[in-house]
Design a protein around this motif. Structure first.
Motif, PDB file in Angstrom:
ATOM      1  N   LEU A 652      77.976  63.130  65.851  1.00 40.66           N
ATOM      2  CA  LEU A 652      76.707  62.858  66.507  1.00 40.66           C
ATOM      3  C   LEU A 652      76.260  64.043  67.346  1.00 40.66           C
ATOM      4  CD1 LEU A 652      76.680  59.216  67.958  1.00 40.66           C
ATOM      5  CD2 LEU A 652      75.417  60.105  66.027  1.00 40.66           C
ATOM      6  N   ARG A 653      74.979  64.246  67.387  1.00 37.67           N
ATOM      7  CA  ARG A 653      74.363  65.180  68.311  1.00 37.67           C
ATOM      8  C   ARG A 653      72.979  64.636  68.629  1.00 37.67           C
ATOM      9  NH1 ARG A 653      70.702  68.377  66.163  1.00 37.67           N
ATOM     10  NH2 ARG A 653      71.016  69.981  67.733  1.00 37.67           N
ATOM     11  N   HIS A 654      72.385  65.127  69.695  1.00 36.71           N
ATOM     12  CA  HIS A 654      71.036  64.680  70.032  1.00 36.71           C
ATOM     13  C   HIS A 654      70.047  65.167  68.976  1.00 36.71           C
ATOM     14  CE1 HIS A 654      72.770  64.032  74.148  1.00 36.71           C
ATOM     15  NE2 HIS A 654      72.071  62.936  73.992  1.00 36.71           N
ATOM     16  N   GLY A 655      68.980  64.381  68.798  1.00 36.02           N
ATOM     17  CA  GLY A 655      68.113  64.635  67.653  1.00 36.02           C
ATOM     18  C   GLY A 655      66.632  64.729  67.947  1.00 36.02           C
ATOM     19  N   TRP A 656      66.240  64.954  69.208  1.00 33.01           N
ATOM     20  CA  TRP A 656      64.821  65.217  69.443  1.00 33.01           C
ATOM     21  C   TRP A 656      64.399  66.509  68.733  1.00 33.01           C
ATOM     22  CZ3 TRP A 656      67.618  63.210  73.720  1.00 33.01           C
ATOM     23  CH2 TRP A 656      67.148  61.985  74.210  1.00 33.01           C
ATOM     24  N   ALA A 657      65.319  67.469  68.688  1.00 36.08           N
ATOM     25  CA  ALA A 657      65.068  68.730  67.984  1.00 36.08           C
ATOM     26  C   ALA A 657      66.078  68.876  66.860  1.00 36.08           C
ATOM     27  CB  ALA A 657      65.173  69.915  68.944  1.00 36.08           C
ATOM     28  N   LEU A 658      65.599  69.221  65.675  1.00 35.82           N
ATOM     29  CA  LEU A 658      66.434  69.417  64.495  1.00 35.82           C
ATOM     30  C   LEU A 658      66.097  70.760  63.868  1.00 35.82           C
ATOM     31  CD1 LEU A 658      65.974  65.921  62.744  1.00 35.82           C
ATOM     32  CD2 LEU A 658      67.901  66.632  64.173  1.00 35.82           C
ATOM     33  N   THR A 659      66.946  71.208  62.966  1.00 40.04           N
ATOM     34  CA  THR A 659      66.606  72.356  62.132  1.00 40.04           C
ATOM     35  C   THR A 659      65.890  71.864  60.885  1.00 40.04           C
ATOM     36  OG1 THR A 659      68.659  72.258  60.895  1.00 40.04           O
ATOM     37  CG2 THR A 659      68.682  73.556  62.916  1.00 40.04           C
ATOM     38  N   ALA A 660      65.219  72.753  60.198  1.00 35.62           N
ATOM     39  CA  ALA A 660      64.488  72.359  58.990  1.00 35.62           C
ATOM     40  C   ALA A 660      65.438  71.831  57.927  1.00 35.62           C
ATOM     41  CB  ALA A 660      63.687  73.543  58.450  1.00 35.62           C
ATOM     42  N   HIS A 661      66.653  72.394  57.851  1.00 32.60           N
ATOM     43  CA  HIS A 661      67.603  71.922  56.852  1.00 32.60           C
ATOM     44  C   HIS A 661      68.074  70.505  57.155  1.00 32.60           C
ATOM     45  CE1 HIS A 661      67.770  76.261  56.060  1.00 32.60           C
ATOM     46  NE2 HIS A 661      68.143  75.929  54.855  1.00 32.60           N
ATOM     47  N   GLN A 662      68.208  70.174  58.441  1.00 29.43           N
ATOM     48  CA  GLN A 662      68.571  68.810  58.795  1.00 29.43           C
ATOM     49  C   GLN A 662      67.435  67.839  58.512  1.00 29.43           C
ATOM     50  OE1 GLN A 662      69.590  69.717  62.935  1.00 29.43           O
ATOM     51  NE2 GLN A 662      71.663  69.009  62.524  1.00 29.43           N
ATOM     52  N   ALA A 663      66.205  68.311  58.622  1.00 29.46           N
ATOM     53  CA  ALA A 663      65.048  67.430  58.529  1.00 29.46           C
ATOM     54  C   ALA A 663      64.469  67.324  57.132  1.00 29.46           C
ATOM     55  CB  ALA A 663      63.961  67.926  59.484  1.00 29.46           C
ATOM     56  N   VAL A 664      64.854  68.194  56.209  1.00 30.63           N
ATOM     57  CA  VAL A 664      64.226  68.222  54.892  1.00 30.63           C
ATOM     58  C   VAL A 664      64.324  66.855  54.228  1.00 30.63           C
ATOM     59  CG1 VAL A 664      66.316  69.007  53.693  1.00 30.63           C
ATOM     60  CG2 VAL A 664      64.079  69.520  52.719  1.00 30.63           C
ATOM     61  N   GLY A 665      63.231  66.442  53.608  1.00 32.45           N
ATOM     62  CA  GLY A 665      63.172  65.133  52.967  1.00 32.45           C
ATOM     63  C   GLY A 665      62.616  64.049  53.860  1.00 32.45           C
ATOM     64  N   GLN A 666      62.431  64.341  55.154  1.00 35.02           N
ATOM     65  CA  GLN A 666      61.862  63.374  56.087  1.00 35.02           C
ATOM     66  C   GLN A 666      60.382  63.694  56.308  1.00 35.02           C
ATOM     67  OE1 GLN A 666      64.050  61.051  57.500  1.00 35.02           O
ATOM     68  NE2 GLN A 666      65.860  61.962  56.584  1.00 35.02           N
ATOM     69  N   ARG A 667      59.679  62.779  56.955  1.00 33.14           N
ATOM     70  CA  ARG A 667      58.290  63.013  57.368  1.00 33.14           C
ATOM     71  C   ARG A 667      58.078  62.338  58.716  1.00 33.14           C
ATOM     72  NH1 ARG A 667      54.293  65.980  54.558  1.00 33.14           N
ATOM     73  NH2 ARG A 667      52.785  64.285  54.672  1.00 33.14           N
ATOM     74  N   TRP A 668      57.270  62.971  59.572  1.00 31.31           N
ATOM     75  CA  TRP A 668      56.931  62.406  60.865  1.00 31.31           C
ATOM     76  C   TRP A 668      55.424  62.499  61.066  1.00 31.31           C
ATOM     77  CZ3 TRP A 668      61.430  65.151  60.133  1.00 31.31           C
ATOM     78  CH2 TRP A 668      62.612  64.514  60.533  1.00 31.31           C
ATOM     79  N   PRO A 669      54.837  61.560  61.816  1.00 31.99           N
ATOM     80  CA  PRO A 669      53.396  61.663  62.096  1.00 31.99           C
ATOM     81  C   PRO A 669      53.016  62.977  62.767  1.00 31.99           C
ATOM     82  CG  PRO A 669      54.190  59.466  62.647  1.00 31.99           C
ATOM     83  CD  PRO A 669      55.410  60.291  62.308  1.00 31.99           C
ATOM     84  N   ALA A 670      53.878  63.468  63.668  1.00 35.99           N
ATOM     85  CA  ALA A 670      53.601  64.747  64.327  1.00 35.99           C
ATOM     86  C   ALA A 670      54.869  65.581  64.368  1.00 35.99           C
ATOM     87  CB  ALA A 670      53.079  64.526  65.749  1.00 35.99           C
ATOM     88  N   VAL A 671      54.711  66.890  64.195  1.00 34.62           N
ATOM     89  CA  VAL A 671      55.832  67.824  64.202  1.00 34.62           C
ATOM     90  C   VAL A 671      55.472  69.017  65.074  1.00 34.62           C
ATOM     91  CG1 VAL A 671      57.141  69.479  62.801  1.00 34.62           C
ATOM     92  CG2 VAL A 671      56.797  67.150  61.966  1.00 34.62           C
ATOM     93  N   VAL A 672      56.416  69.425  65.928  1.00 26.96           N
ATOM     94  CA  VAL A 672      56.269  70.630  66.735  1.00 26.96           C
ATOM     95  C   VAL A 672      57.296  71.642  66.241  1.00 26.96           C
ATOM     96  CG1 VAL A 672      56.425  71.620  69.042  1.00 26.96           C
ATOM     97  CG2 VAL A 672      55.444  69.332  68.730  1.00 26.96           C
ATOM     98  N   VAL A 673      56.847  72.729  65.631  1.00 30.33           N
ATOM     99  CA  VAL A 673      57.730  73.775  65.119  1.00 30.33           C
ATOM    100  C   VAL A 673      57.827  74.878  66.163  1.00 30.33           C
ATOM    101  CG1 VAL A 673      58.118  75.474  63.307  1.00 30.33           C
ATOM    102  CG2 VAL A 673      57.151  73.244  62.731  1.00 30.33           C
ATOM    103  N   VAL A 674      59.037  75.138  66.637  1.00 29.35           N
ATOM    104  CA  VAL A 674      59.267  76.149  67.672  1.00 29.35           C
ATOM    105  C   VAL A 674      59.830  77.406  67.018  1.00 29.35           C
ATOM    106  CG1 VAL A 674      60.468  76.667  69.831  1.00 29.35           C
ATOM    107  CG2 VAL A 674      59.675  74.335  69.369  1.00 29.35           C
ATOM    108  N   LEU A 675      59.103  78.520  67.141  1.00 26.25           N
ATOM    109  CA  LEU A 675      59.501  79.792  66.537  1.00 26.25           C
ATOM    110  C   LEU A 675      59.670  80.837  67.628  1.00 26.25           C
ATOM    111  CD1 LEU A 675      57.038  79.847  63.500  1.00 26.25           C
ATOM    112  CD2 LEU A 675      59.414  79.066  63.535  1.00 26.25           C
ATOM    113  N   PRO A 676      60.838  80.858  68.324  1.00 25.48           N
ATOM    114  CA  PRO A 676      61.044  81.855  69.362  1.00 25.48           C
ATOM    115  C   PRO A 676      61.343  83.223  68.764  1.00 25.48           C
ATOM    116  CG  PRO A 676      62.890  80.328  69.251  1.00 25.48           C
ATOM    117  CD  PRO A 676      61.932  79.940  68.172  1.00 25.48           C
ATOM    118  N   GLY A 677      61.196  84.249  69.577  1.00 28.34           N
ATOM    119  CA  GLY A 677      61.236  85.622  69.078  1.00 28.34           C
ATOM    120  C   GLY A 677      62.486  86.005  68.331  1.00 28.34           C
ATOM    121  N   ASP A 678      63.674  85.622  68.827  1.00 29.26           N
ATOM    122  CA  ASP A 678      64.878  86.090  68.165  1.00 29.26           C
ATOM    123  C   ASP A 678      65.263  85.236  66.970  1.00 29.26           C
ATOM    124  OD1 ASP A 678      65.629  83.904  69.605  1.00 29.26           O
ATOM    125  OD2 ASP A 678      67.342  84.828  70.604  1.00 29.26           O
ATOM    126  N   ALA A 679      64.370  84.328  66.551  1.00 33.96           N
ATOM    127  CA  ALA A 679      64.578  83.592  65.305  1.00 33.96           C
ATOM    128  C   ALA A 679      63.865  84.251  64.134  1.00 33.96           C
ATOM    129  CB  ALA A 679      64.093  82.150  65.449  1.00 33.96           C
TER     130      ALA A 679
END
Length: 742
Positions: A652-679
């Motif tokens: 188990l881990r907290h899941g408010w934030a996921l990686t795209a690989h963890q989330a693939v195949g899902q859908r949400w009404p709203a998505v916030v994609v965070v792209l920080p500089g060193d990513a």
């Protein structure tokens, strides 16, 4: 597309293994093509496929957990595949496993690598018997009840292994895993060969070297054959985490040199001789029909080595696909009934029905909106009397497709009280969901539609194909632009490239500004789309701390107020787990704002959003309900799950934030994609395509990577994977054009 003119952020480091994700392995840069199959969380057991969707109560053993039921079913299927391979007589054509004594294999590899012999003569074998495309495999009956999960190692075995680990300075917490991996006499095996520790996911060669030095003393050296063999196998396992099913010999030797193996060539030959890996020769160019024997001998080949489990799975998959392509599908009514069903559906939906009417294997490509076409196919096939089932990868996908079927055919079987003909891939294989199995052990269906097909790895795909009865039809449907499977292989992409069956491309576009943006990303463009309803919002940032602040603000305040989507229906996506704006940092900030609490139950509180990993490489979003003596009670897509307290930290881990690989195949009404500089270095076109495509109504992009985002979309495709499926299919269908198409 609107722009919020606020500041900026840096990002997470490349994803690190997450204990809560069910894996603690690492993928080092020394692995050729070393991008993790997920790019993020290496799967300790890559073949498990997609998300778990097993539902309890369908005849399964109530004492089994979801993961145990699936793993037991997979173990039975692998044993059956291995029996089939053992029954084969004679050598295999180019693209298959070389036969003969180990000495012959070693001599062949050594001769080719040294240049002493030309490749064709080094690997000359008696001509193999031709393979029949529609050969029927022997199918032993499956047990009616699930087999019990493997027993945990005995306490005395764990204790003795723990003593050896302590002597070598290794953590005692590894003892149960080492005992399970090495089996009976694990302590003696570990003492005799300390580098066996590398078989444990997450252990690195430098750590195994330190353990070996502590146990062996002066006898330990970098030229030890045991070290060389263990490192070779470890590299292939790391390559599997990066998506490869095999590696070319020069690539393995180069990686061995990076790990200070003095004689990489001898290491490879020793590993082959001990039977720890298999060696293959794959033709680089397909043979033309009627080619002369001397031309055949002069064709260049590549020499690869791989682990047996993936070799068996890939060969079994190729054989099973050939059986489907070459066999005559069950009619399901006269041709005019199929044509009537096709005419009733406009455009590419009708084309899909016509293709399925005449072929055992069909590929269907398209985005989210294209699911309506597969729903039309399922409804039409059931109307013709076929036992048609659909198989998405996640429970949420299952429920969404069932709802789509209900809207499409409200008078169908689902409306009459029967469950909809939809099951998750994992549930179908484990027997927890789906139609069950016939007397011969095959799935009791005539048509299987697999959704999100790019998520299929070779082992899961082989299990599915081998479970289909003769005469069944298989439709693999998915979006070729999304991230590939977490496990090894690229089944859907390989099949599309091979051209061995009909391919129907959907002409149904995804609607709205988000659909327009994602479609443009798929062809390498990043346009500014019109978003009058704030469907797409860009939030510039400069620093990681501000990226986290803005993400929390969007989830908690801005999106609910402006869009009307509550925080529990908004998902945060970011490229990595680590760093100042990775999933860990984001989850800490989001919990503090949305569900503050002391984390009384293993770091979790009721109401926490979580990511549950019932098996490595699989992630189920959910929520903590309560905790008691049984463990932590979760709600995952409406299904109750109980995680024993001893498994909480690992799965188990907290899941408010996921990686795209963890989330693939899902859908949400709203998505916030965070792209920080060193990513920035983690971004690829498939990653951006997948992350942006997770949003249904609203997409916010917290943008701190500047020009790295358009550059990734325009110039950085998915990293290549070395697989053997295309070559294996070419031996099944050597003629140009492969199998006949519609």
């Amino acid at each position: 597309m609107t722009t919020d003119p606020e500041s900026t952020g840096t990002a997470g480091r490349p994803e690190e293994p997450e204990a809560g994700a069910g894996t603690d392995g690492t993928t080092e840069s020394a692995v050729p093509g070393g991008e993790g199959g997920s790019g993020e969380e290496p799967a300790a057991h890559p073949g498990t496929g997609g998300d778990s969707g097993e539902r309890s109560g369908d005849g399964g053993d109530p004492q089994q957990t979801e993961a145990q039921a699936e793993l037991a079913a997979q173990r039975i299927e692998r044993e059956r595949i291995e029996r089939r391979k053992a029954e084969r007589k004679g050598p295999i054509q180019a693209g298959g496993r070389l036969s003969g004594p180990a000495a012959d294999l070693l001599a062949a590899v050594r001769a080719v690598e040294s240049g002493d012999r030309p490749v064709p003569s080094a690997f000359s074998e008696p001509a193999p018997a031709p393979r029949r495309a529609a050969a029927e495999p022997v199918r032993p009956a499956r047990p009616a009840e699930p087999v019990a999960a493997p027993a945990a190692p005995a306490a005395e075995v764990v204790e003795s292994v723990g003593a050896v680990l302590a002597e070598g300075g290794a953590p005692g917490s590894l003892a149960p895993r080492v005992a399970a991996a090495l089996g009976e006499g694990a302590d003696a095996r570990l003492r005799e060969d300390p580098w066996q520790l590398l078989r444990i996911t997450g252990v690195r060669p430098d750590q195994a070297d330190g353990f070996a030095r502590a146990l062996l003393g002066p006898q330990c050296g970098p030229d030890d054959e045991r070290r060389a063999r263990a490192t070779t196998v470890w590299l292939l396992e790391q390559a599997a985490l990066a998506g490869h099913t095999a590696l070319e010999v020069p690539a393995v030797e180069a990686a061995l040199a990076q790990h200070s193996v003095p004689d990489p060539d001898a290491a490879v030959r020793s590993t082959i001789a001990e039977g720890e890996v298999l060696v293959f020769q794959d033709a680089l160019e397909p043979s033309a029909p009627g080619s002369e024997e001397d031309e055949e001998e002069s064709r260049p080949v590549r020499v690869l080595i791989g682990l047996e489990r993936y070799a068996l799975a890939e060969e079994s998959l190729a054989d099973g696909l050939a059986r489907l392509i070459g066999s005559v599908p069950k009619e399901g009514g006269p041709a005019e009934d199929w044509e009537r069903a096709a005419r009733s559906r406009p455009g590419s939906a009708g084309e899909l029905i016509r293709a399925v009417a005449a072929h055992g294997l069909v590929l269907h490509t398209g985005g989210q909106a294209a699911r309506a076409e597969t729903a039309a196919l399922a409804s039409g096939a059931r109307g013709l009397g076929l036992r048609a089932w659909a198989a998405p990868h996640s429970p949420a996908g299952r429920d969404a497709f069932a709802a789509l079927l209900g809207r499409l055919d409200p008078s169908g079987v689902s409306a009459q009280g029967a469950p909809p003909p939809v099951a998750t891939v994992a549930g179908l294989l484990s027997g927890a969901e789906g139609p069950g199995r016939d007397a011969d052990g095959t799935l009791a269906l005539d048509l299987l539609i697999v959704l999100d097909a790019p998520r299929l790895d070779v082992e899961t795909a082989a299990l599915l194909v081998e479970s289909l009865p003769d005469g069944a039809r298989l439709v693999l449907s998915g979006d070729p632009g999304v991230l590939w499977s977490v496990g090894p292989g690229r089944v859907f992409a390989d099949l599309l490239a091979a051209g061995v069956c009909p391919q129907i491309a959907s002409r149904t576009p995804d609607p709205g500004p988000i659909g327009e943006l994602v479609s443009a990303i798929g062809i390498g463009e990043l346009p500014q789309v019109e978003a009058p309803g704030k469907e797409v919002v860009i939030v510039p940032v400069r620093e990681a701390a501000e990226a986290v602040h803005r993400a929390v603000q969007l989830v908690a305040d801005s999106v609910p107020r402006a869009i009307g989507v509550p925080p529990e229906q908004t998902q945060v996506i970011t490229p990595g787990h680590g760093g100042a704006a990775g999933t860990r940092a984001l989850n800490v900030a989001l919990k503090e704002r949305l569900n503050p609490g002391p984390g009384r139950f293993g770091g979790f509180d009721p109401g926490d959003r979580i990511a549950y990993s019932p098996a490595p490489g699989r992630t189920l979003p959910g929520q903590v309900v309560r905790a008691d003596a049984e463990g932590l009670h979760l709600d995952c897509a409406g299904e109750p799950v109980v995680v024993p307290k001893e498994q909480v930290e690992r799965s188990l881990r907290h899941g408010w934030a996921l990686t795209a690989h963890q989330a693939v195949g899902q859908r949400w009404p709203a998505v916030v994609v965070v792209l920080p500089g060193d990513a920035a270095q983690l971004l690829t076109r498939p990653w951006v395509y997948t992350a942006f495509g997770l949003a249904d109504r609203h997409l916010s992009v917290v943008h701190g990577v500047e020009q790295a985002l358009p550059r990734a979309v325009a110039e950085i495709p998915a990293k290549p994977r070395t697989t053997r499926l295309p070559v294996l299919l070419s031996t099944q269908f050597p003629a140009p054009g492969g199998a006949p198409s519609s």
